[in-house]
Scaffold this active site. Structure first.
Site, mmCIF file in Angstrom:
data_model
loop_
_atom_site.group_PDB
_atom_site.id
_atom_site.type_symbol
_atom_site.label_atom_id
_atom_site.label_comp_id
_atom_site.label_asym_id
_atom_site.label_seq_id
_atom_site.Cartn_x
_atom_site.Cartn_y
_atom_site.Cartn_z
ATOM 1 N N GLU A 206 58.549 22.053 13.777
ATOM 2 C CA GLU A 206 59.683 22.959 13.960
ATOM 3 C C GLU A 206 59.655 23.985 12.834
ATOM 4 O O GLU A 206 59.644 23.618 11.655
ATOM 5 C CB GLU A 206 60.996 22.171 13.921
ATOM 6 N N ASP B 197 59.605 11.647 16.488
ATOM 7 C CA ASP B 197 60.225 12.714 15.699
ATOM 8 C C ASP B 197 60.210 12.268 14.240
ATOM 9 O O ASP B 197 60.656 11.168 13.914
ATOM 10 C CB ASP B 197 61.661 12.931 16.176
ATOM 11 N N HIS C 211 67.539 19.454 21.573
ATOM 12 C CA HIS C 211 68.748 18.773 21.106
ATOM 13 C C HIS C 211 69.607 19.628 20.184
ATOM 14 O O HIS C 211 70.742 19.256 19.882
ATOM 15 C CB HIS C 211 68.355 17.487 20.380
ATOM 16 N N ASP C 212 69.073 20.761 19.713
ATOM 17 C CA ASP C 212 69.812 21.641 18.806
ATOM 18 C C ASP C 212 70.315 22.911 19.482
ATOM 19 O O ASP C 212 70.956 23.743 18.824
ATOM 20 C CB ASP C 212 68.916 22.069 17.633
#
Length: 543
Positions: A242, A98, A316-317
């Site tokens: 993203e 990431d 994760h969000d």
């Protein structure tokens, strides 16, 4: 179309802080991940997307990077990272790092130097602006903490930009020196043998804040093409950006191989199907399955012949998939299998978030003292200032707080779900005694084995990798029904998104069951009644 490894692989996202603790400090770490690689190999995943493990003060749990080429000591050492890459490779698993290149921590040496002196070598790595009439350059606001996105630096008498927290300082991609420093850093990791990058808020890097352009700046695709050419361009390497601002046509621009930018992006159109479009983050509405379906179908048709899709329900969000789109009641596992089959039948690269394969759920809390998420804590304060009671504000937080996805991985019914022998950094979901890996892998036919089979099908069946997508017409709004076709092979994917039995007319007369979440899926087609949350992949290839 050139065949890439990521077209037949499923990527498993690990949030390192919450996956497995090896030393009892309550925080997951690299050694813990290494200890669980055999489990991931058993599941069958082809890659691990590793949320940030770089040196960071953790203002945003690692998405505020202080040193891109160092490992945060709470996770281990660079030697541990090298061992993870090597041990994963031995099991046929690639590591996808990431990467946050929209901003750095305020503790990064680039910024520490830049804020001291206008003539610092890294000054133009960041966005600076003079005061206007003694105030901020304009009215841009910070997304995480509220208030102005500009912060005054008295030593140099200029403002710097932070579109997130005051400890996440926006980089200036208009600087060729900054871009080269980023590419050098990326090549450091590529040379270590990683298999890809996931790039945080990549649609923001070309911002022009004085023009109030925060996303999709005019040079965005120019920068991404340059990045491709200076780093991974000659390798079979996964890159996924993203991009909350992107729609299907934007996804095509990013991912069309002819443009030499990214492999794919995460776009979020389907995530609005239970949210008020244009509303606040906590403003929910009943799930509109028709809208959810149309958003996913639009991705399929727009990227049918060029570009590539990412496929995901959560990360994760985002809230946990089964809590959001399925049910957490007695039919939890049945609905989770339905979600798995629906998504994994589509064309693209599926992403599986840790715990999704055992049906982990959201974890509502009752007090703001139990909340870690910096964004949620800010919104709680804003809701209280608007007049919400503590209970009303907490009810809203429980629908979207990122902590829902970040509670520790539930490995066993032992203390702290087998995640740590110490005090976990975030409370474990109390349902770990029944929802855990040990229970899943020792129960034939569990959700774990549905995911294992879907991952195997993706790896071995060309029709799932590159087969043409076709949506069936005249089906109920709450039913997904589509086919994947490659040559003479034709598969039908059908799922009922509700707890109510639903009639649907399906093509072909007979079918062979590839996978289903009921043991007696129909093999005689025509008009059939789908049971609650029923889902299946059927081979309807004509004999």
């Amino acid at each position: 179309m050139t065949k890439h490894w990521w077209q037949s692989a499923v990527v498993y996202q690990i949030y390192p802080r919450s996956f497995q603790d090896s030393n009892g400090d309550g925080i997951g770490d690299l050694a813990g991940i290494i200890s669980r690689l055999d489990y991931l190999q058993q599941l069958g995943v082809g890659a691990i997307w590793l949320s940030p493990v770089y040196q960071s003060p953790n203002a945003d749990n690692g998405y505020d990077i202080a040193d891109y080429q160092a490992i945060n000591p709470e996770y281990g050492t660079m030697a541990d990272m090298d061992r993870l890459i090597a041990e994963a490779r031995q099991r046929g698993i690639r590591i996808v790092m990431d990467l946050v290149v929209n901003h750095t921590s305020d503790e990064h040496r680039w910024f520490v130097s830049a804020k001291q002196d206008r003539d610092a070598a890294t000054r133009d790595y960041y966005v600076w602006a003079d005061p206007v009439d003694g105030h901020e350059p304009n009215d841009l606001t910070s997304g995480f903490i509220g208030g102005s996105a500009w912060e005054y630096e008295p030593k140099t008498h200029q403002y710097f930009l932070h579109l997130f927290s005051k400890k996440q300082i926006d980089l200036n991609w208009q600087s060729p020196k900054l871009r080269q420093a980023v590419y050098d850093m990326m090549n450091f990791w590529i040379d270590k043998g990683i298999g890809g990058f996931r790039m945080d808020v990549i649609d923001m890097i070309a911002k022009e804040p004085l023009k109030k352009i925060q996303v999709n700046g005019p040079h965005l695709h120019e920068y991404l093409h340059e990045m491709n050419r200076r780093t991974w361009g000659d390798r079979d390497f996964l890159t996924v950006g993203e991009a909350w601002s992107a729609g299907p046509k934007d996804a095509l621009q990013y991912s069309d191989a002819a443009h030499q930018e990214l492999s794919m992006i995460f776009q979020f159109g389907h995530m609005w199907a239970d949210r008020k479009v244009g509303g606040e983050k906590w403003e929910t509405r009943p799930l509109d399955v028709g809208q959810l379906k149309q958003a996913l179908y639009d991705d399929q048709t727009t990227l049918a012949t060029s570009g590539w899709n990412s496929l995901f329900w959560n990360n994760h969000d985002l809230p946990r998939a089964v809590s959001r789109f399925g049910t957490t009641g007695p039919q939890r596992e049945l609905s989770a299998k339905m979600l798995a089959i629906t998504l994994h039948g589509l064309k693209g690269t599926p992403y599986l978030y840790q715990g999704e394969e055992i049906g982990m759920t959201d974890c509502p809390v009752t007090s703001i003292d139990q909340v870690d998420d910096v964004e949620a804590r800010t919104i709680y304060r804003q809701l209280r200032e608007r007049g919400d009671s503590a209970a009303q504000a907490m009810a809203k937080l429980n629908t979207f707080s990122r902590d829902n996805a970040r509670t520790p991985m539930q490995w066993s019914p032992a203390a702290n779900a087998g995640f740590t022998t110490g005090q976990p950094w975030l409370a474990v979901n109390p349902n770990y005694r029944t929802i855990n890996v040990d229970a899943a892998v020792t129960t034939p036919g569990s959700l774990f084995y549905t995911y294992q089979r879907l991952i195997e099908l993706r790896r071995t069946c060309p029709v799932l990798q590159t087969g043409r997508f076709y949506a069936l017409a005249n089906v109920p709004a709450t039913v997904f029904a589509y086919t994947r076709t490659l040559g003479t092979t034709r598969w039908l994917i059908c799922s009922n998104f509700t707890a109510a039995p639903t009639m649907v007319t399906l093509p072909a007369k007979t079918a062979k069951v590839i996978i289903a979440n009921y043991p007696d899926a129909p093999t005689q087609l025509g008009t059939v009644q789908l049971r609650p949350y029923e889902a299946m992949i059927l081979d309807i290839t004509e004999e």
